[in-house]
Design a protein around this motif. Structure first.
Motif, PDB file in Angstrom:
ATOM      1  N   ILE A  15      -4.981 -16.094 -32.975  1.00  0.00           N
ATOM      2  CA  ILE A  15      -3.997 -15.665 -31.978  1.00  0.00           C
ATOM      3  C   ILE A  15      -4.492 -16.146 -30.622  1.00  0.00           C
ATOM      4  O   ILE A  15      -5.528 -15.690 -30.135  1.00  0.00           O
ATOM      5  CB  ILE A  15      -3.824 -14.139 -31.993  1.00  0.00           C
ATOM      6  N   PHE A  16      -3.767 -17.060 -30.018  1.00  0.00           N
ATOM      7  CA  PHE A  16      -4.213 -17.708 -28.787  1.00  0.00           C
ATOM      8  C   PHE A  16      -3.213 -17.396 -27.684  1.00  0.00           C
ATOM      9  O   PHE A  16      -2.022 -17.651 -27.828  1.00  0.00           O
ATOM     10  CB  PHE A  16      -4.287 -19.219 -29.019  1.00  0.00           C
ATOM     11  N   GLY A  17      -3.672 -16.832 -26.587  1.00  0.00           N
ATOM     12  CA  GLY A  17      -2.798 -16.550 -25.459  1.00  0.00           C
ATOM     13  C   GLY A  17      -3.519 -15.736 -24.418  1.00  0.00           C
ATOM     14  O   GLY A  17      -4.428 -14.963 -24.737  1.00  0.00           O
ATOM     15  N   THR A  18      -3.146 -15.929 -23.185  1.00  0.00           N
ATOM     16  CA  THR A  18      -3.837 -15.283 -22.073  1.00  0.00           C
ATOM     17  C   THR A  18      -3.170 -13.956 -21.726  1.00  0.00           C
ATOM     18  O   THR A  18      -1.962 -13.898 -21.503  1.00  0.00           O
ATOM     19  CB  THR A  18      -3.855 -16.206 -20.847  1.00  0.00           C
ATOM     20  N   GLY A  19      -3.979 -12.894 -21.697  1.00  0.00           N
ATOM     21  CA  GLY A  19      -3.485 -11.566 -21.344  1.00  0.00           C
ATOM     22  C   GLY A  19      -3.184 -10.706 -22.558  1.00  0.00           C
ATOM     23  O   GLY A  19      -2.864 -11.194 -23.638  1.00  0.00           O
ATOM     24  N   ALA A  20      -3.330  -9.374 -22.388  1.00  0.00           N
ATOM     25  CA  ALA A  20      -2.925  -8.380 -23.399  1.00  0.00           C
ATOM     26  C   ALA A  20      -3.714  -8.476 -24.692  1.00  0.00           C
ATOM     27  O   ALA A  20      -3.165  -8.273 -25.782  1.00  0.00           O
ATOM     28  CB  ALA A  20      -1.434  -8.476 -23.677  1.00  0.00           C
ATOM     29  N   LYS A  24      -2.811  -7.146 -28.775  1.00  0.00           N
ATOM     30  CA  LYS A  24      -2.871  -8.067 -29.908  1.00  0.00           C
ATOM     31  C   LYS A  24      -3.824  -7.549 -30.976  1.00  0.00           C
ATOM     32  O   LYS A  24      -3.555  -7.651 -32.190  1.00  0.00           O
ATOM     33  CB  LYS A  24      -3.295  -9.453 -29.428  1.00  0.00           C
ATOM     34  N   ILE A  25      -4.947  -6.982 -30.540  1.00  0.00           N
ATOM     35  CA  ILE A  25      -5.893  -6.401 -31.494  1.00  0.00           C
ATOM     36  C   ILE A  25      -5.252  -5.221 -32.218  1.00  0.00           C
ATOM     37  O   ILE A  25      -5.373  -5.079 -33.440  1.00  0.00           O
ATOM     38  CB  ILE A  25      -7.176  -5.958 -30.771  1.00  0.00           C
ATOM     39  N   ALA A  26      -4.567  -4.366 -31.468  1.00  0.00           N
ATOM     40  CA  ALA A  26      -3.920  -3.195 -32.062  1.00  0.00           C
ATOM     41  C   ALA A  26      -2.915  -3.617 -33.131  1.00  0.00           C
ATOM     42  O   ALA A  26      -2.821  -2.985 -34.204  1.00  0.00           O
ATOM     43  CB  ALA A  26      -3.229  -2.368 -30.984  1.00  0.00           C
ATOM     44  N   ALA A  27      -2.162  -4.669 -32.860  1.00  0.00           N
ATOM     45  CA  ALA A  27      -1.190  -5.151 -33.843  1.00  0.00           C
ATOM     46  C   ALA A  27      -1.881  -5.647 -35.108  1.00  0.00           C
ATOM     47  O   ALA A  27      -1.398  -5.431 -36.231  1.00  0.00           O
ATOM     48  CB  ALA A  27      -0.341  -6.262 -33.230  1.00  0.00           C
ATOM     49  N   GLU A  28      -3.019  -6.286 -34.938  1.00  0.00           N
ATOM     50  CA  GLU A  28      -3.773  -6.756 -36.099  1.00  0.00           C
ATOM     51  C   GLU A  28      -4.360  -5.589 -36.885  1.00  0.00           C
ATOM     52  O   GLU A  28      -4.406  -5.621 -38.123  1.00  0.00           O
ATOM     53  CB  GLU A  28      -4.890  -7.707 -35.657  1.00  0.00           C
ATOM     54  N   ASP A  54      -6.626   3.026 -25.159  1.00  0.00           N
ATOM     55  CA  ASP A  54      -5.211   3.222 -24.847  1.00  0.00           C
ATOM     56  C   ASP A  54      -4.294   2.614 -25.901  1.00  0.00           C
ATOM     57  O   ASP A  54      -3.103   2.937 -25.941  1.00  0.00           O
ATOM     58  CB  ASP A  54      -4.865   2.601 -23.485  1.00  0.00           C
ATOM     59  N   HIS A  55      -4.855   1.753 -26.762  1.00  0.00           N
ATOM     60  CA  HIS A  55      -4.029   1.008 -27.712  1.00  0.00           C
ATOM     61  C   HIS A  55      -4.340   1.310 -29.174  1.00  0.00           C
ATOM     62  O   HIS A  55      -3.481   1.132 -30.037  1.00  0.00           O
ATOM     63  CB  HIS A  55      -4.179  -0.494 -27.458  1.00  0.00           C
ATOM     64  N   PHE A  56      -5.566   1.742 -29.457  1.00  0.00           N
ATOM     65  CA  PHE A  56      -5.917   2.073 -30.836  1.00  0.00           C
ATOM     66  C   PHE A  56      -7.130   3.002 -30.841  1.00  0.00           C
ATOM     67  O   PHE A  56      -7.857   3.115 -29.853  1.00  0.00           O
ATOM     68  CB  PHE A  56      -6.197   0.817 -31.681  1.00  0.00           C
ATOM     69  N   THR A  57      -7.326   3.673 -31.950  1.00  0.00           N
ATOM     70  CA  THR A  57      -8.410   4.639 -32.079  1.00  0.00           C
ATOM     71  C   THR A  57      -9.683   3.933 -32.531  1.00  0.00           C
ATOM     72  O   THR A  57      -9.667   3.179 -33.516  1.00  0.00           O
ATOM     73  CB  THR A  57      -8.051   5.733 -33.093  1.00  0.00           C
ATOM     74  N   VAL A  58     -10.764   4.192 -31.817  1.00  0.00           N
ATOM     75  CA  VAL A  58     -12.065   3.608 -32.154  1.00  0.00           C
ATOM     76  C   VAL A  58     -12.929   4.698 -32.774  1.00  0.00           C
ATOM     77  O   VAL A  58     -13.245   5.701 -32.130  1.00  0.00           O
ATOM     78  CB  VAL A  58     -12.751   3.023 -30.901  1.00  0.00           C
ATOM     79  N   ALA A  59     -13.323   4.492 -34.012  1.00  0.00           N
ATOM     80  CA  ALA A  59     -14.162   5.477 -34.699  1.00  0.00           C
ATOM     81  C   ALA A  59     -15.623   5.360 -34.285  1.00  0.00           C
ATOM     82  O   ALA A  59     -16.356   6.350 -34.301  1.00  0.00           O
ATOM     83  CB  ALA A  59     -14.040   5.305 -36.211  1.00  0.00           C
ATOM     84  N   TYR A 151      -8.052 -15.150 -29.020  1.00  0.00           N
ATOM     85  CA  TYR A 151      -8.540 -15.906 -27.876  1.00  0.00           C
ATOM     86  C   TYR A 151      -7.731 -15.525 -26.641  1.00  0.00           C
ATOM     87  O   TYR A 151      -6.504 -15.633 -26.641  1.00  0.00           O
ATOM     88  CB  TYR A 151      -8.403 -17.411 -28.113  1.00  0.00           C
ATOM     89  N   ASP A 152      -8.425 -15.092 -25.609  1.00  0.00           N
ATOM     90  CA  ASP A 152      -7.766 -14.674 -24.377  1.00  0.00           C
ATOM     91  C   ASP A 152      -8.611 -15.149 -23.204  1.00  0.00           C
ATOM     92  O   ASP A 152      -9.701 -14.624 -22.953  1.00  0.00           O
ATOM     93  CB  ASP A 152      -7.620 -13.150 -24.350  1.00  0.00           C
ATOM     94  N   ALA A 153      -8.125 -16.146 -22.490  1.00  0.00           N
ATOM     95  CA  ALA A 153      -8.895 -16.725 -21.392  1.00  0.00           C
ATOM     96  C   ALA A 153      -9.192 -15.715 -20.286  1.00  0.00           C
ATOM     97  O   ALA A 153     -10.172 -15.871 -19.550  1.00  0.00           O
ATOM     98  CB  ALA A 153      -8.156 -17.932 -20.818  1.00  0.00           C
ATOM     99  N   GLU A 154      -8.367 -14.683 -20.145  1.00  0.00           N
ATOM    100  CA  GLU A 154      -8.629 -13.663 -19.124  1.00  0.00           C
ATOM    101  C   GLU A 154      -9.983 -13.002 -19.331  1.00  0.00           C
ATOM    102  O   GLU A 154     -10.636 -12.576 -18.369  1.00  0.00           O
ATOM    103  CB  GLU A 154      -7.538 -12.594 -19.154  1.00  0.00           C
ATOM    104  N   LEU A 155     -10.407 -12.892 -20.569  1.00  0.00           N
ATOM    105  CA  LEU A 155     -11.665 -12.215 -20.881  1.00  0.00           C
ATOM    106  C   LEU A 155     -12.880 -13.070 -20.545  1.00  0.00           C
ATOM    107  O   LEU A 155     -14.016 -12.598 -20.642  1.00  0.00           O
ATOM    108  CB  LEU A 155     -11.699 -11.819 -22.359  1.00  0.00           C
ATOM    109  N   ILE A 156     -12.649 -14.325 -20.171  1.00  0.00           N
ATOM    110  CA  ILE A 156     -13.769 -15.225 -19.867  1.00  0.00           C
ATOM    111  C   ILE A 156     -13.804 -15.588 -18.385  1.00  0.00           C
ATOM    112  O   ILE A 156     -14.691 -16.304 -17.925  1.00  0.00           O
ATOM    113  CB  ILE A 156     -13.675 -16.493 -20.743  1.00  0.00           C
ATOM    114  N   ARG A 157     -12.871 -15.062 -17.622  1.00  0.00           N
ATOM    115  CA  ARG A 157     -12.803 -15.444 -16.212  1.00  0.00           C
ATOM    116  C   ARG A 157     -14.048 -15.043 -15.431  1.00  0.00           C
ATOM    117  O   ARG A 157     -14.377 -15.679 -14.428  1.00  0.00           O
ATOM    118  CB  ARG A 157     -11.564 -14.826 -15.557  1.00  0.00           C
ATOM    119  N   ASP A 158     -14.746 -14.010 -15.876  1.00  0.00           N
ATOM    120  CA  ASP A 158     -15.928 -13.572 -15.151  1.00  0.00           C
ATOM    121  C   ASP A 158     -17.223 -14.126 -15.748  1.00  0.00           C
ATOM    122  O   ASP A 158     -18.317 -13.725 -15.353  1.00  0.00           O
ATOM    123  CB  ASP A 158     -15.997 -12.040 -15.106  1.00  0.00           C
TER     124      ASP A 158
END
Length: 356
Positions: A15-20, A24-28, A54-59, A151-158
């Protein structure tokens, strides 16, 4: 190369795209019907995972991520996953986080969703690694291949500029090794050549603070192609040496790959034939080494193993451990003398062209 080969394409959702990324993880997670999710992310990735709840439960949140996946670190992660009855692992980070997720998957057989924040490429391979008693051991098991990569380029901006460059050159090393790896074939060669082209375009366009999204996206694309080619072709000379330097001498992973790459290329290029010409074309240069060196100069690549903590006293042991691991199909015969010369040049940052 004649059209007489066997090629394996690994099954994986990308899944390739910038943002959100969290959405995307929650949908998977829903698609995989997972109920007990473990998130592996180092403390440095805290901001990247801040919205996950905010999007899914982490155990289970697991933040002990260490370079080269030490055995004791892997064992603790596996034990924690079993204790919480984990049925899915989400990794957020570079190769160390992905590698730890693979260690958990190898023992528990649970699927992985990988969210890379560097260009390491581990997310697209079925290769696992584990370091024990100062030796890095690797293996192949389809269980450790992440089921999905986000893949989300926003996560690599820093990503710090120096690490972005080293990680991108690590991806380039996957491409170059794939052109003469032990299972090389025309399909992974084609992927590797396109990966070189994309990385050659993407890396120079990134700023020191990695905020150029176009450059990041091109580099992510190239890194993915590099990893897919590498997973098919297998570890060549470059990676066999790098695994010894990292596992035995604890040198930083990406920087080590970035530093030794021109020396391995210079050593093999005279005997690489068509592979060298295809690399040169992807770089848009007369020779592959010229193209690589031009790129390295443009991005300010690391130049000497001495700067990473390697010493002349380490060379003999590194040669002894690396030599038997180098594949028999390497384009050029590798001797102890040749490997010593290669590592000596890389130690000092000498002109790699002298190895031709």
């Amino acid at each position: 190369m004649t059209m007489d080969f066997e090629h394996t394409t690994l099954g994986q959702r990308v899944i390739f795209g910038t943002g959100a990324a969290a959405k995307k993880i929650a949908a998977e997670i829903d698609r995989l019907d997972a109920k007990h999710v473990m998130v592996i992310a180092s403390d440095s990735a805290s901001e990247k995972v801040a919205d996950f709840d905010d999007h899914f439960t982490v155990a289970l949140w697991h933040r002990e991520v260490v370079m080269h996946v030490p055995a004791e670190v892997a064992d603790r992660a596996v034990a924690a996953a079993r204790d919480k009855d984990i049925d899915l692992v989400v990794t957020v980070g570079g190769g160390s986080a992905t590698g730890l997720g693979k260690a958990v998957a190898l023992e528990t057989r649970v699927p992985i969703i990988a969210v890379p924040t560097t260009f390491s490429g581990s997310e697209a391979t079925n290769v696992w690694g584990r370091t024990e008693n100062a030796r890095k051991r690797t293996g192949i098991d389809d269980t450790v291949l992440p089921t999905t990569v986000v893949y989300d380029a926003e996560l690599i901006r820093d990503l710090p500029g120096g690490l972005a460059v080293a990680s991108g050159l690590n991806a380039l090393a996957h491409c170059i090794d794939s052109l003469w790896g032990p299972r090389v074939d025309p399909i992974n060669q084609a992927l590797a050549v396109e990966g070189i082209r994309a990385l050659n375009e993407g890396l120079p366009s990134m700023r020191a603070d990695s905020t150029d999204l176009d450059g990041l996206e091109r580099t992510l694309y190239g890194a993915y192609l590099a990893a897919v080619a590498f997973a098919s072709a297998g570890s060549g000379m470059h990676h066999k040496i790098a695994h010894v330097l990292g596992g035995t001498f604890n040198l930083p992973h990406a920087q080590t790959h970035a530093t030794i790459l021109p020396y391995v290329l210079a050593y093999n290029a005279p005997a690489a034939g068509d592979a060298e010409q295809r690399m040169a074309g992807a770089f848009g240069a007369l020779t592959a080494l010229d193209g690589l060196q031009r790129l390295r100069s443009a991005v300010g690549a690391p130049t000497a193993l001495a700067d990473l903590g390697f010493t002349s006293d380490d060379i003999a042991q590194a040669v002894e451990l690396s030599l038997p691991a180098i594949p028999a199909n390497n384009p050029r015969d590798v001797t102890a003398e040749g490997l010593t010369a290669l590592l000596t040049a890389a130690l000092n940052g000498s002109d790699p062209a002298a190895l031709n």
